[in-house]
Design a protein around this motif. Sequence first.
Motif, short mmCIF file in Angstrom:
data_model
loop_
_atom_site.label_atom_id
_atom_site.label_comp_id
_atom_site.label_asym_id
_atom_site.label_seq_id
_atom_site.Cartn_x
_atom_site.Cartn_y
_atom_site.Cartn_z
N GLY A 122 0.81 -1.38 0.23
CA GLY A 122 0.07 -0.02 0.01
C GLY A 122 0.85 1.28 -0.29
O GLY A 122 0.52 2.27 -0.77
N GLN A 123 2.02 1.32 0.96
CA GLN A 123 2.88 2.49 0.93
C GLN A 123 3.69 2.53 -0.69
O GLN A 123 4.00 3.65 -1.03
CB GLN A 123 3.75 2.26 1.92
CG GLN A 123 3.41 2.37 3.53
CD GLN A 123 4.42 1.99 4.29
OE1 GLN A 123 4.99 0.98 4.26
NE2 GLN A 123 4.66 2.71 5.17
N GLN A 124 3.75 1.40 -1.20
CA GLN A 124 4.52 1.63 -2.36
C GLN A 124 3.57 2.09 -3.49
O GLN A 124 4.11 2.80 -4.45
CB GLN A 124 5.02 -0.02 -2.78
CG GLN A 124 5.98 -0.53 -1.92
CD GLN A 124 6.47 -2.02 -2.51
OE1 GLN A 124 6.69 -2.12 -3.44
NE2 GLN A 124 6.37 -2.93 -1.19
N ARG A 125 2.40 1.69 -3.25
CA ARG A 125 1.47 2.21 -4.50
C ARG A 125 1.16 3.64 -4.15
O ARG A 125 1.19 4.42 -5.09
CB ARG A 125 0.00 1.61 -4.36
CG ARG A 125 -0.60 0.83 -5.31
CD ARG A 125 -1.59 -0.01 -5.00
NE ARG A 125 -1.12 -1.52 -5.11
CZ ARG A 125 -1.55 -2.34 -3.89
NH1 ARG A 125 -2.14 -1.77 -2.80
NH2 ARG A 125 -1.14 -3.54 -3.79
N MET A 126 1.19 4.13 -2.95
CA MET A 126 0.95 5.50 -2.70
C MET A 126 2.23 6.48 -3.21
O MET A 126 1.92 7.50 -3.69
CB MET A 126 0.90 5.62 -1.11
CG MET A 126 0.48 7.10 -0.76
SD MET A 126 2.20 7.96 -0.38
CE MET A 126 2.96 7.10 1.09
N LEU A 127 3.32 5.66 -3.05
CA LEU A 127 4.74 6.49 -3.31
C LEU A 127 4.81 6.64 -4.91
O LEU A 127 5.05 7.48 -5.67
CB LEU A 127 5.82 5.82 -2.90
CG LEU A 127 6.23 6.06 -1.44
CD1 LEU A 127 7.28 5.46 -1.01
CD2 LEU A 127 6.56 7.67 -1.25
N VAL A 128 4.36 5.55 -5.70
CA VAL A 128 4.32 5.50 -7.33
C VAL A 128 3.30 6.67 -7.78
O VAL A 128 3.66 7.29 -8.68
CB VAL A 128 3.98 4.01 -7.89
CG1 VAL A 128 3.64 4.15 -9.03
CG2 VAL A 128 5.08 3.10 -7.41
N ARG A 129 2.24 6.75 -7.01
CA ARG A 129 1.06 7.48 -7.37
C ARG A 129 1.94 9.14 -7.22
O ARG A 129 1.83 9.77 -8.25
CB ARG A 129 -0.22 7.55 -6.45
CG ARG A 129 -1.33 7.56 -7.22
CD ARG A 129 -2.67 7.21 -6.58
NE ARG A 129 -2.48 7.30 -5.04
CZ ARG A 129 -2.96 6.41 -4.34
NH1 ARG A 129 -3.06 5.17 -4.96
NH2 ARG A 129 -2.69 6.29 -3.12
N ALA A 130 2.59 9.24 -6.01
CA ALA A 130 3.01 10.57 -6.04
C ALA A 130 4.18 10.94 -6.86
O ALA A 130 4.41 12.00 -7.46
CB ALA A 130 3.92 10.84 -4.33
N CYS A 131 5.07 9.88 -7.08
CA CYS A 131 6.34 9.87 -8.10
C CYS A 131 5.60 10.28 -9.62
O CYS A 131 6.22 11.43 -10.32
CB CYS A 131 7.00 8.81 -8.15
SG CYS A 131 8.03 8.44 -6.93
#
Length: 217
Positions: free
Chosen positions: A25-34
């Motif tokens: 979930g954190q990885q997905r959130m960071l990809v979205r931010a990137c």
Amino acid sequence: MEMIPRPRTELAPGAVHVPDWLDPGQQRMLVRACREWATGPAGMRAARMPNGAVMSARTVCLGWHWYPYRYSRTLDDQDGSPVKPFPSWLGDLGRRAVADAYGDDFDAADYRPDVALINYYDDSARMGLHQDKDERAPDPVVSLSLGDTGMFRLGNTENRNRPWTDVELCSGDLLVFGGPSRMAYHGVLRILPGTREPDIGLDRGRLNITMRVSGLD
Ligand SMILES: O=C(O)CCC(=O)C(=O)O
Ligand SMILES: [Fe+2]
């Protein structure tokens, strides 16, 4: 994530690799931010070196804009616009990263990163061995990896020769290098295409976020 857990490893004094530090979930959130940070204007670009060579990784910066070899508040090698802000939530994540990697060996509460470089590697991108030395502060560098696995080399602080340690940085992995390893040469030898797992919204390639303390004002 691997079926066989990979151990947390001190690659060299002050250089700690924590596999699977970010949950999906954190990885997905960071990809979205990137994705948002990468969007133009003032989006991702391949930096040009003083010798004219163009880096194969594409980069966008937060807080301070890095280009070879300095930091600026404006995108001097692009359109001159102001650098995107460094969000406070990212600094919180960086502090937690340092606390988890170092435990009591470093007072993580004082860690205040103000720069992030977000690098995108396609299947053939690499990053030559270099030191992160344009910062004026001794604080550690926090590195988060997303997407395809990168074969990362952590060298010594003297030169690009041995000794070095090669380590696979997989999606969700944390690497902190500070203290005696802060000036270690390091780079990305190659990307291992198709290794990304789990599904975090990145169809190909690898993202790496490094947070640093610029020591500038
Ligand atoms: O992609 C990585 O793992 C390393 C990136 C890096 O060394 C840098 O941005 O200075
Ligand atoms: Fe670096």
